[in-house]
Design a protein around this motif. Structure first.
Motif, mmCIF file in Angstrom:
data_model
loop_
_atom_site.group_PDB
_atom_site.id
_atom_site.type_symbol
_atom_site.label_atom_id
_atom_site.label_comp_id
_atom_site.label_asym_id
_atom_site.label_seq_id
_atom_site.Cartn_x
_atom_site.Cartn_y
_atom_site.Cartn_z
ATOM 1 N N ASP A 684 0.856 -1.269 -0.197
ATOM 2 C CA ASP A 684 0.078 -0.029 0.017
ATOM 3 C C ASP A 684 0.678 1.313 -0.092
ATOM 4 O OD1 ASP A 684 -2.121 -1.586 0.129
ATOM 5 O OD2 ASP A 684 -2.475 -1.515 2.187
ATOM 6 N N THR A 685 1.858 1.257 0.813
ATOM 7 C CA THR A 685 2.563 2.328 0.834
ATOM 8 C C THR A 685 3.489 2.565 -0.567
ATOM 9 O OG1 THR A 685 3.399 1.777 2.893
ATOM 10 C CG2 THR A 685 4.801 3.437 2.147
ATOM 11 N N GLU A 718 11.764 14.790 -7.291
ATOM 12 C CA GLU A 718 13.165 15.568 -6.820
ATOM 13 C C GLU A 718 13.031 15.543 -5.369
ATOM 14 O OE1 GLU A 718 15.393 16.340 -8.946
ATOM 15 O OE2 GLU A 718 14.252 15.893 -10.701
ATOM 16 N N THR A 719 12.070 15.695 -4.716
ATOM 17 C CA THR A 719 12.134 15.649 -3.075
ATOM 18 C C THR A 719 12.469 14.236 -2.964
ATOM 19 O OG1 THR A 719 10.625 17.637 -3.256
ATOM 20 C CG2 THR A 719 11.058 16.363 -1.070
ATOM 21 N N LYS A 720 11.736 13.403 -3.486
ATOM 22 C CA LYS A 720 11.927 11.823 -3.077
ATOM 23 C C LYS A 720 13.206 11.209 -3.268
ATOM 24 C CE LYS A 720 10.858 8.468 -6.068
ATOM 25 N NZ LYS A 720 11.868 7.586 -6.103
ATOM 26 N N ASN A 721 13.772 11.842 -4.274
ATOM 27 C CA ASN A 721 15.472 11.390 -4.587
ATOM 28 C C ASN A 721 16.167 11.738 -3.837
ATOM 29 O OD1 ASN A 721 14.395 10.034 -7.099
ATOM 30 N ND2 ASN A 721 14.773 11.624 -8.044
ATOM 31 N N HIS A 730 21.617 7.526 6.636
ATOM 32 C CA HIS A 730 21.479 7.284 8.045
ATOM 33 C C HIS A 730 20.500 6.083 7.858
ATOM 34 C CE1 HIS A 730 23.508 11.014 8.900
ATOM 35 N NE2 HIS A 730 22.932 11.583 7.818
ATOM 36 N N ASP A 731 20.714 4.906 7.996
ATOM 37 C CA ASP A 731 19.795 3.835 7.789
ATOM 38 C C ASP A 731 19.203 3.630 8.988
ATOM 39 O OD1 ASP A 731 18.934 1.059 6.519
ATOM 40 O OD2 ASP A 731 19.864 0.311 8.356
ATOM 41 N N GLU A 732 19.714 4.082 10.213
ATOM 42 C CA GLU A 732 18.823 4.106 11.520
ATOM 43 C C GLU A 732 18.039 5.295 12.081
ATOM 44 O OE1 GLU A 732 18.797 1.323 13.076
ATOM 45 O OE2 GLU A 732 19.883 0.187 11.939
ATOM 46 N N HIS A 733 17.756 5.879 11.094
ATOM 47 C CA HIS A 733 17.317 7.275 11.318
ATOM 48 C C HIS A 733 15.950 7.012 11.944
ATOM 49 C CE1 HIS A 733 15.944 11.521 10.524
ATOM 50 N NE2 HIS A 733 16.951 11.756 10.151
ATOM 51 N N THR A 734 15.610 8.139 12.637
ATOM 52 C CA THR A 734 14.142 8.161 13.368
ATOM 53 C C THR A 734 13.063 8.309 12.399
ATOM 54 O OG1 THR A 734 14.347 10.244 13.878
ATOM 55 C CG2 THR A 734 15.177 8.471 15.571
ATOM 56 N N ALA A 735 11.832 8.221 12.878
ATOM 57 C CA ALA A 735 10.724 8.439 12.067
ATOM 58 C C ALA A 735 10.529 9.894 11.647
ATOM 59 C CB ALA A 735 9.560 7.843 12.709
ATOM 60 N N TYR A 736 10.868 10.656 12.342
ATOM 61 C CA TYR A 736 10.847 12.284 12.028
ATOM 62 C C TYR A 736 12.250 12.968 11.710
ATOM 63 C CZ TYR A 736 6.644 10.707 14.653
ATOM 64 O OH TYR A 736 5.641 10.259 14.940
ATOM 65 N N LEU A 737 11.920 14.150 10.759
ATOM 66 C CA LEU A 737 13.071 14.853 10.203
ATOM 67 C C LEU A 737 13.185 15.900 11.103
ATOM 68 C CD1 LEU A 737 12.642 15.113 6.504
ATOM 69 C CD2 LEU A 737 14.549 14.288 7.504
ATOM 70 N N ALA A 738 14.481 16.363 11.660
ATOM 71 C CA ALA A 738 14.656 17.486 12.242
ATOM 72 C C ALA A 738 14.492 18.843 11.450
ATOM 73 C CB ALA A 738 16.169 17.478 12.806
ATOM 74 N N TRP A 765 8.490 12.640 3.119
ATOM 75 C CA TRP A 765 9.594 11.829 4.154
ATOM 76 C C TRP A 765 8.613 10.751 5.049
ATOM 77 C CZ3 TRP A 765 14.156 10.355 5.590
ATOM 78 C CH2 TRP A 765 14.391 9.922 6.957
ATOM 79 N N HIS A 766 7.622 11.051 5.272
ATOM 80 C CA HIS A 766 6.646 10.123 5.915
ATOM 81 C C HIS A 766 6.518 8.849 5.270
ATOM 82 C CE1 HIS A 766 3.655 8.675 8.733
ATOM 83 N NE2 HIS A 766 2.875 8.492 7.611
ATOM 84 N N GLN A 767 5.943 8.800 4.070
ATOM 85 C CA GLN A 767 5.846 7.590 3.241
ATOM 86 C C GLN A 767 7.100 7.068 2.857
ATOM 87 O OE1 GLN A 767 2.927 6.646 2.527
ATOM 88 N NE2 GLN A 767 1.813 8.557 3.336
ATOM 89 N N LEU A 768 8.409 7.738 2.648
ATOM 90 C CA LEU A 768 9.695 7.062 2.262
ATOM 91 C C LEU A 768 10.235 6.548 3.490
ATOM 92 C CD1 LEU A 768 11.264 9.990 0.318
ATOM 93 C CD2 LEU A 768 10.363 7.642 -0.500
#
Length: 877
Positions: A684-685, A718-721, A730-738, A765-768
């Protein structure tokens, strides 16, 4: 002579015994005719002197009477002379009565109708007071010696004897006498029969008379749409006339009672009044919508009836109007009343006066034309004879509706006033002979309100006067029209039925003719069978459906609000604590409500599924609309038992508290459940991301797809890329962008000439990140497939931690236990309550004919009802 002997004996008893044969009356006091008669029958000493009969011969026809027998001899005494004198008195009375009946018989031969009663004949005789001189003076003095009371009592006997003697010489009089006797006997017999039926009407259910049934047909048809053609083809007598022409009076003469309200110059008939006349033992009136009987022989009931009619008329008139087209139905019964149906219409006016609506004249014309346009209506045209014929309005209107006069009867009222007012009385004769008005009619009648001389002057014929003749003529014309219209309609019915039967055979050859009520009963049984089928659903089927639908309803909340936040923690203890807190909050606030919603929806879907499956067998599609309405109304009325929510909350809470997985199959089942859920969410995502940025280069190359020239999609791509490069770093990045990361991404994009909004960066970012997280969770799930051994040791001395698998096991177990609990509530309570609701809805629909008409429709229904209610054969007798 022999036939008059009983009369002699009857008259002898009327004479006083002390009267004797001699009268002490001087001969000079007698009238010349009396003296002649006296000398004829008194003793004469001169046998050569002829009796003085000259006066009698000149003045009366009694001189031609047969000669009396000679005087008895002197030796016989006075007895024979006394008998002769007594017989002479009786003979004189008999001859006088004979003279009356000779005149009566002449009147019969001169054109009187055969239905005149004996009392009416006596009233029509001329006055004989001018011929009193014919009777001798001493006859008038007999009153002193004769008992008149006895004479009055004996007159019927005397008349009977006279008729027995006279009838053989006058055949017409004989037949008239026989007709009068038969009419009298028939009237008495009818009265006895009617009274007998009237007494037994409360003891047994009797059939209604033909005229009552016919009147009910008119009432029923009048309740339908005005465009219903059958109503306009049934006969009735329409009473039309100018205002104050005497329409109401004529109708009251026919009904033999003053039943309508009166007003001096004021419009009283404000709406059509249908009066059904019939014969009955008592003179009564009754409205069709009321059980009260008005006794027309009592003045107080007559006044109450007139008041009620006036109230109904005024009530039927709408605000701002003067007349109404609503019909007031009234029935009148009484002895001797002719059977027919009359409609009294508002009087035609030429000018609208103060207080009337501006369209009153046109409305009255419209109502009158609507009734007279019926080709089978009998028009009773009432014309005021006291006004000039040129001022008549209604005659022109009647001529337009019936130019040939084949169904019009003309009645001229107030003829006595016309006789006084008109300079040329011959105009009355011209009117009743149809020579003055251009209109034509079947018959012409005249009605007087006082005592006119028109009949005596020979202006009118006998059959053109009296209410009885008018009633007979109208009634005969009415029933003739009824018979002709019924016979004509019977032919139409036969042809129509043949067409209907042919259409049914061609379109529905294997179906039985069922009307709307029968179809509803059939559909009702099918629906009840379908509802009962719900109780036959297996528990496994209920639980499987409930478990699947409940997870579809809550899976998003579990992934987004419980699993994903807990996975952001750094150790298993924090993960489990976060999961426990969020599960407790979810159970307390949302989970029981969601579960009940799912159970109620599942019950509805299963109910609809059973209806659809039943339809696939032998279901008739004519019931689809009805079944859908029953289902919706039943569900609308159904209220889920909310008392089970508290117990369900406890059950769900206990199920989620348990972390113990006892065997390897349970672990594998939890792994499979987790894997299926994550794969579904990942799919779905990816679909959402693809919709945001368009197809990637691989889809474009494989499926020959091109990106749309949408600027937003270009910016999102372009934003997705840019964000994907950040996740790789950053493979261990948290769910939210600073915020600083958002700024960096924005500046990088601006360097490439792409202006982007920070909100779009966060949404992308949320979907990615969600896709990145699900991919990592699936990889971890594959690692945990062999982790049951470490789980039993609580993951001691192992780098592998499968707390997420335990979470999904707890969720899965909660789903199983909840589905089982809901299934028990469904099968034990809710299904039965739904059955009860369905039965109530069906009962309500069955009593609502309008609802059935709306839900069971189609040509097949209409055709079946036409065939069922259409007469297969018509008896016109």
């Amino acid at each position: 002579v022999q036939s008059f002997r009983p009369l002699s004996l009857a008259c002898r008893n009327l004479v006083s015994t002390n009267m004797g044969v001699r009268f002490r009356v001087p001969l000079q006091k007698l009238h010349p005719l009396s003296r002649a008669i006296h000398h004829r029958y008194s003793g004469n000493t001169n046998p050569q002197r002829p009796p003085h009969r000259t006066a009698a011969r000149y003045f009366t026809s009694m001189s031609r009477l047969p000669m009396r027998p000679p005087k008895p001899p002197p030796g016989s005494g006075g007895r024979g002379h006394q008998q002769q004198r007594n017989f002479w008195v009786a003979s004189l009375a008999a001859r006088l009565l004979k003279l009356r009946y000779i005149l009566l018989g002449s009147a019969v031969g001169g054109g009187y109708t055969a239905k005149k009663t004996y009392d009416e004949w006596k009233e029509m005789l001329p006055d004989f007071s001018e011929y009193n001189w014919v009777i001798p003076d001493f006859v008038w003095e007999l009153s002193e010696q004769i008992d008149l009371d006895k004479l009055a009592k004996a007159l019927p006997e005397i008349e009977e004897i006279l008729f027995d003697g006279i009838l053989p010489f006058f055949p017409q009089l004989k037949y008239q006498r026989m007709l009068e006797r038969l009419e009298k006997e028939n009237k008495e017999l009818r009265k006895v029969v009617l009274q007998k039926d009237d007494k037994g009407i409360h003891q047994r259910k009797v059939k209604k008379s033909l005229i009552d049934l016919y009147s009910e047909v008119l009432d029923i048809l009048s309740d339908y749409d005005a465009n219903y053609n059958t109503q306009d083809h049934l006969p009735r007598v329409v009473v039309v006339g100018d205002q104050s022409a005497g329409k109401t009076s004529v109708l009251e003469m026919i009904a033999q009672a003053r039943i309508f309200p009166r007003g001096s110059g004021e419009m009283m008939t404000r709406s059509p009044v249908k009066v059904t006349l019939s014969e009955g033992p008592h003179h009564v009136a009754m409205f069709k919508d009321s059980g009260r009987e008005f006794d027309l022989s009592k003045e107080e009931d007559l006044a109450a009836l007139r008041h009620e009619i006036e109230l109904r008329m005024r009530k039927s008139v709408k605000a701002g109007q003067t007349v109404s087209c609503e019909t007031i139905s009234l029935s009148v019964k009484g002895p001797g009343i002719q059977r027919m149906v009359l409609v009294d219409l508002p009087g035609v006016i030429s000018t609208v006066t103060a207080g009337m609506a501006s369209d009153t004249k046109e409305t009255i014309f419209s109502i009158s034309k609507a009734y007279m346009q019926n080709p089978n209506a009998i028009i009773l045209c009432i014309q005021d004879g006291s006004v000039d014929a040129e001022r008549s309005i209604v005659t022109d209107l009647v001529s337009q509706m019936d130019p040939q006069g084949k169904r019009t009867i003309f009645v001229l009222t107030k003829v006595d006033l016309a006789e006084k007012n008109l300079a040329s009385p011959n105009r009355i004769q011209q009117i009743v002979e149809g020579k003055l008005f251009p209109m034509k009619a079947l018959g012409y009648f005249a009605v007087v309100t006082g005592k006119g001389n028109i009949y005596l002057d020979g202006m009118l014929k006998a059959h053109q006067v009296t209410t009885k003749n008018l009633s007979l003529a109208v009634s005969d014309c009415f029933w003739k029209m009824v018979r002709e219209s019924v016979e004509q309609q019977a032919d139409v019915f036969k042809a129509s039925r043949f067409n209907l039967e042919t259409e049914w055979k061609n379109n529905y050859p294997r179906l039985r003719e069922l009307d709307r009520n029968e179809l509803f009963e059939k559909a009702k049984n099918e629906i009840l069978d379908e509802v009962i089928s719900l109780s036959q659903v297996t528990p496994q089927h209920w639980e499987a459906i409930l478990q699947k639908k409940l997870w579809e309803r809550v899976s998003t909340h579990v992934i987004e609000n419980i699993y994903l936040p807990a996975a952001q923690t750094m150790d298993s203890g924090t993960f489990n604590t976060t999961v426990d807190i969020k599960l407790k909050q979810w159970t307390d606030k949302q989970l029981p409500h969601k579960a009940l919603e799912v159970a109620w929806e599942t019950l509805q879907e299963e109910f609809a599924r059973f209806m659809a499956e039943y339809k696939g067998k032998d279901q008739d599609d004519i019931f689809d609309k009805l079944k859908e309405a029953v289902k919706d109304e039943s569900i609308k009325r159904h209220k889920w038992n909310e008392r089970a929510m508290d117990s369900l909350r406890v059950i769900q809470h206990n199920a989620l508290e348990d972390r113990s997985i006892t065997d390897k199959p349970q672990w594998d089942a939890a792994i499979q459940f987790m894997e299926e859920t994550l794969q579904s969410r990942l799919k779905d995502t990816e679909s959402v991301i693809r919709d945001m940025v368009g197809p990637g280069w691989r889809q474009r190359w494989l499926n020959w797809m091109n990106r749309t020239p949408d600027q937003v999609r270009h910016i999102r791509n372009e934003t997705k890329n840019e964000l994907e490069r950040l996740l790789k770093l950053h493979d261990e990045h948290t769910a939210y962008l600073a915020n600083d990361e958002v700024t960096t991404v924005r500046k990088n994009l601006e360097g490439r000439g792409v202006e982007v909004d920070p909100v779009l960066i966060k949404d992308t970012w949320h979907q990615l990140y969600r896709r990145h997280f699900l991919q990592k969770a699936l990889s971890h799930c594959n690692l945990c497939k062999r982790g049951f051994y470490y789980y039993q040791r609580h993951f001691v001395d192992s780098e592998l931690e499968c707390n997420d698998v335990v979470l999904f096991w707890r969720i899965q177990r909660m789903l199983v236990i909840t589905a089982n609990t809901l299934r028990q509530q469904l099968t034990n309570t809710e299904v039965r309550r739904l059955e009860k609701n369905v039965k109530e809805v069906l009962d309500d629909f069955g009593e609502d004919m309008e609802k059935k008409t709306h839900l069971i429709t189609g040509r097949r229904v209409q055709l079946a009802e036409d065939l069922i209610y259409f007469p297969s054969s018509v008896n016109t007798t």
